[in-house]
Design an enzyme around this catalytic site. Structure first.
Site: not given
Ligand code: NAP
Length: 275
Positions: A48, A92, A115
């Site tokens: 990322k 994460q 997300d």
């Protein structure tokens, strides 16, 4: 049979995002929180970071010790929510078991939740109003669109009901006027259901589980699965690709199908936070 090339589509989307970046008046800034030392998470976060750098997106990693307490994690999320320079926040997963990930997702400002895991964004997706939806299923929708696969009125069977793939996938398909059936580990007669599908999306994490006899002639098969075979260490999907491919009109390979779409979709969401 047409092979759906996720590498090609993600590269194309990347060029479109570079163009968008030129016209932004504000620079998008992604904050990634990583807790503990999960090896795969470290690789994903590095990917990322690299992609952000390529696109000119600010990237900051907050790496927290595996032993932190919930209030430490929540404190960081609240600080990032309040920080005007941080436009996007991502936690994460996985995080250590003693921490409550749902509470953490709930704390992320829905407008920075790239997300799409905050319950407000999950609810908006269910209402057909999502701004940020989970990146992997959105990436699947991009692939279907790119290959002009019309799903309106089609019977789409989603296998898997996880919060990150199966459930949001089903919602996105419903929002696009498909007729959707969701299957999971307790589903009886799975093959009888998949054989009626115009489109099968499988995300179960079981190598080669979907075999040719489960697929209707001419169906579209989207394989989200990523499995490492214990012997050869080869990466394979949930679909028995070699035997299924000749029955399909379209199919995604693994690797090189859905995989590359997830990260580029995330980048698109990060850029949206600065638009
Ligand atoms: P998960 O959280 O483990 O969920 C798996 C789902 O599959 C569950 O809903 C489970 O049913 C269902 N399932 C398991 N065995 C089944 C069976 N025999 N028949 C029907 N359904 C079955 O997994 P996930 O996070 O959704 O990930 C699924 C796969 O996609 C994994 O291989 C993962 O690595 C991959 N993945 C890829 C990407 C990407 O970028 N391409 C992103 C995310 C995940 P129950 O709910 O009944 O347990």
């Amino acid at each position: 049979m047409t092979l759906i090339d996720g590498k090609y589509v993600s590269a194309k989307v990347k060029e479109e995002l570079k163009e968008k970046m030129i016209h932004l008046t504000r620079k998008p800034s992604l904050a990634v929180i990583r807790v503990g030392d999960d090896a795969a998470s470290k690789i994903y976060v590095n990917l990322k970071a690299k992609m952000c750098e390529e696109l000119g997106i600010n990237f900051t990693e907050y790496h927290l010790d595996a032993n932190i307490q919930q209030e430490d994690l929540m404190g960081l999320i609240h600080r990032l929510n309040a920080d005007e320079d941080t436009t996007a926040i991502l936690l994460q997963s996985p995080i250590p078991y003693h921490l409550n990930i749902l509470e953490a997702f709930k704390a992320i400002d829905p407008e920075k939740d790239v997300d799409g895991f905050n319950p407000i964004n999950v609810g908006k997706l269910a209402l057909g109003q999502a701004v940020f939806a989970p990146c992997t299923p959105v990436g699947v929708m991009t692939l279907l669109k790119e290959y002009n696969i019309d799903i309106e009125g089609k019977h789409c069977v989603v296998i898997g009901r996880s919060n990150i793939v199966g459930r949001p996938m089903a919602q996105l398909l419903i929002n696009s006027n498909a007729t959707v059936t969701v299957c999971h580990s307790k589903t009886k007669n799975l093959a009888e259901i998949t054989k009626t599908a115009d489109v099968v999306v499988v995300a179960i994490g079981k190598p080669h589980y979907i075999t040719a006899d489960m697929i209707k002639e001419g169906a579209v098969v989207i394989d989200v699965g990523i499995n490492r075979l214990p012997d050869s260490k080869k990466i394979v999907g949930d679909v028995d690709f070699e035997n299924v491919k000749d029955k399909c009109s379209f199919i995604t390979p693994v690797p090189g199908g859905v995989g590359p779409m997830t990260i580029i979709t995330l980048m698109g969401n990060v850029i949206k936070t600065a638009e």
